[in-house]
Scaffold this motif. Structure first.
Motif, PDB file in Angstrom:
ATOM      1  N   MET A 138       0.857  -1.318  -0.014  1.00 59.86           N
ATOM      2  CA  MET A 138      -0.006   0.132   0.018  1.00 59.86           C
ATOM      3  C   MET A 138       0.743   1.331   0.299  1.00 59.86           C
ATOM      4  O   MET A 138       2.175   1.056   0.172  1.00 59.86           O
ATOM      5  N   VAL A 139       0.394   2.262  -0.364  1.00 60.98           N
ATOM      6  CA  VAL A 139       1.172   3.524  -0.519  1.00 60.98           C
ATOM      7  C   VAL A 139       0.959   4.255   0.918  1.00 60.98           C
ATOM      8  O   VAL A 139      -0.238   4.426   1.673  1.00 60.98           O
ATOM      9  N   GLU A 140       2.231   4.646   1.262  1.00 59.11           N
ATOM     10  CA  GLU A 140       2.354   5.381   2.680  1.00 59.11           C
ATOM     11  C   GLU A 140       1.835   6.708   2.551  1.00 59.11           C
ATOM     12  O   GLU A 140       2.458   7.473   1.702  1.00 59.11           O
ATOM     13  N   ASN A 141       0.934   7.085   3.387  1.00 57.57           N
ATOM     14  CA  ASN A 141       0.497   8.539   3.500  1.00 57.57           C
ATOM     15  C   ASN A 141      -0.045   8.871   1.895  1.00 57.57           C
ATOM     16  O   ASN A 141       0.390   9.812   1.517  1.00 57.57           O
ATOM     17  N   ILE A 142      -1.058   8.118   1.455  1.00 61.75           N
ATOM     18  CA  ILE A 142      -1.451   8.362  -0.193  1.00 61.75           C
ATOM     19  C   ILE A 142      -2.200   9.608  -0.134  1.00 61.75           C
ATOM     20  O   ILE A 142      -2.066  10.210  -1.321  1.00 61.75           O
ATOM     21  N   ASN A 143      -2.675  10.450   0.947  1.00 63.04           N
ATOM     22  CA  ASN A 143      -3.275  11.591   0.653  1.00 63.04           C
ATOM     23  C   ASN A 143      -2.281  12.789   0.543  1.00 63.04           C
ATOM     24  O   ASN A 143      -2.452  13.624  -0.378  1.00 63.04           O
ATOM     25  N   LYS A 144      -1.343  12.604   1.363  1.00 65.66           N
ATOM     26  CA  LYS A 144      -0.281  13.519   1.325  1.00 65.66           C
ATOM     27  C   LYS A 144       0.571  13.574   0.012  1.00 65.66           C
ATOM     28  O   LYS A 144       1.020  14.421  -0.636  1.00 65.66           O
ATOM     29  N   LEU A 145       0.619  12.217  -0.647  1.00 64.65           N
ATOM     30  CA  LEU A 145       1.322  12.024  -1.919  1.00 64.65           C
ATOM     31  C   LEU A 145       0.448  12.712  -2.828  1.00 64.65           C
ATOM     32  O   LEU A 145       0.864  13.255  -3.793  1.00 64.65           O
ATOM     33  N   LYS A 146      -0.887  12.665  -2.572  1.00 65.12           N
ATOM     34  CA  LYS A 146      -1.641  13.273  -3.759  1.00 65.12           C
ATOM     35  C   LYS A 146      -1.497  14.778  -3.859  1.00 65.12           C
ATOM     36  O   LYS A 146      -1.553  15.428  -4.907  1.00 65.12           O
ATOM     37  N   ARG A 147      -1.446  15.429  -2.743  1.00 60.56           N
ATOM     38  CA  ARG A 147      -1.212  16.822  -2.666  1.00 60.56           C
ATOM     39  C   ARG A 147       0.169  17.115  -2.999  1.00 60.56           C
ATOM     40  O   ARG A 147       0.418  18.385  -4.141  1.00 60.56           O
ATOM     41  N   LYS A 148       1.213  16.396  -2.969  1.00 60.04           N
ATOM     42  CA  LYS A 148       2.655  16.683  -3.413  1.00 60.04           C
ATOM     43  C   LYS A 148       2.623  16.526  -4.971  1.00 60.04           C
ATOM     44  O   LYS A 148       3.463  17.428  -5.702  1.00 60.04           O
ATOM     45  N   CYS A 149       1.728  15.426  -5.636  1.00 59.38           N
ATOM     46  CA  CYS A 149       1.713  15.305  -6.995  1.00 59.38           C
ATOM     47  C   CYS A 149       0.984  16.468  -7.764  1.00 59.38           C
ATOM     48  O   CYS A 149       1.434  17.044  -8.652  1.00 59.38           O
TER      49      CYS A 149
END
Length: 369
Positions: free
Chosen positions: A328-339
């Motif tokens: 699973m992706v660690e901290n997926i919501n945080k990764l969405k914002r970074k993307c």
């Protein structure tokens, strides 16, 4: 003729002469009439012999020679000078004995060694016990009186692929559960098993374990289930063990290729450094499909000229397939914002962590030409 022979024996009727044919030679024995006669009139032999000079090389006296022959279970060839029979300490004639002395080969046969010890070799580190060799037949192979060490090994064990030697200081041996403060252990692969995968794997596994600081070596007696020896402080004979981990990995891979079974282990965090914004979006969408609760992932890699070099041979590999049971992706919501805020040329770390399972399988495929 038989009666005459009986009368001729000086201890008749308690003893008679008995002719024994062996090949083209005739030996004469003194045969007691009964067990009681043998006890009342004990038979013995006395004589003189010489040991050929070559047999004494490396020994200071005959005791050392006989002890070495006992340990190694070797016969000592001797030159018999004279031999005669005694009954109750009185010399008695033995027909043809001089001819037997002259024409026969004479040896000192060693007493048989005690039965070998049936042992299991294990390594204990922390709270874990690792079995190294489940069955060993260990027997005495040497005794150094000057340094007060005894050596036992499994050289007489027919089907063991590893040769295990243990040099034990006699002062440290107690009756049960002997604890050694200065034991010396030597483990090597027997010559005819140098190319054995199992032998190399067991050997390398043991040597890797031995590098741990808190390692304890145990030899358990399989007959009474008690520890025969426990070694906390020990050392190994000199050897080059600098590439143990890479050698062990190569053995594992080769074993996997032959058996067509994957190598299984536990996965930790996997970090991807990505600069492709669309690629990151694809990863997010893929894992978002099930709410980022963990997905199986199969990764196939092909490296130019991959190969295993082991046992003086090269095994070419076609590809490596890695199967993650659940990621699973660690901290997926945080990764969405970074993307979303990602700028051109920027590198973002995408961390994949175990989901419902941390198991991973590695499948190696050989290339056949």
């Amino acid at each position: 003729m038989t009666n005459l022979a009986n009368i001729q024996h000086p201890y008749y009727p308690h003893y008679t002469y008995k002719a024994v044919n062996f090949g083209d030679k005739t030996f004469v024995e003194h045969e007691p009439r009964s067990r009681e006669d043998a006890q009342l009139f004990p038979l013995s032999y006395r004589g003189r012999f010489k040991i050929p000079k070559g047999n004494m090389e490396g020994f200071t006296n005959i005791d050392d020679l006989i002890h070495d022959a006992y340990i190694k279970q070797k016969e000592i060839e001797i030159d018999m000078v004279s031999l005669y029979s005694l009954i109750k300490g009185e010399k008695v004639p033995t027909p043809f004995l001089d001819d037997v002395i002259k024409d026969s080969k004479w040896v000192i046969k060693p007493e048989p060694l005690p039965d070998s010890l049936k042992l299991k070799l294990s390594a204990i580190t922390g709270n874990q016990e690792f079995s190294i060799i489940d069955y060993l037949e260990m027997s005495v192979s040497d005794f150094n009186k000057e340094e007060n060490f005894i050596t036992i090994n499994n050289s007489r064990q027919q089907y063991s692929k590893l040769l295990v030697s243990l040099m034990i200081p006699l002062m440290d041996i107690e009756k049960d559960n002997a604890k050694l403060s200065n034991a010396k252990i030597n483990i090597r692969i027997k010559d005819k098993y140098q190319g054995s995968i199992e032998a190399n794997k067991n050997f390398i596994n043991f040597m890797m374990l031995s590098k741990k600081n808190d390692i304890t070596i145990t030899f358990k007696n399989l007959v009474n289930q008690k520890n025969f020896l426990i070694a906390h402080d020990f050392n190994f004979d000199d050897g080059d063990f600098t590439n143990l981990e890479s050698d062990y990995e190569s053995v594992q891979i080769l074993e996997s290729v032959i058996s067509q079974e994957p190598i299984k282990h536990k996965v930790k965090k996997q970090t991807l450094n990505l600069s492709d914004k669309q690629g990151i979006k694809n990863i997010i969408e893929n894992f978002d499909q099930n709410g980022n609760k963990g997905k199986s992932l199969r990764v196939e890699t092909s490296v130019e000229d991959p190969r295993i070099e082991l046992f003086d041979a090269t095994v070419p590999l076609e590809k490596l397939q890695t199967v993650y049971s659940s990621l699973m992706v660690e901290n997926i919501n945080k990764l969405k914002r970074k993307c979303e805020d990602m700028e051109e040329g920027e590198v973002i770390k995408v961390n994949l962590v175990p989901g419902t399972s941390n198991e991973v399988e590695q499948h190696y495929f050989a290339r056949f030409e």
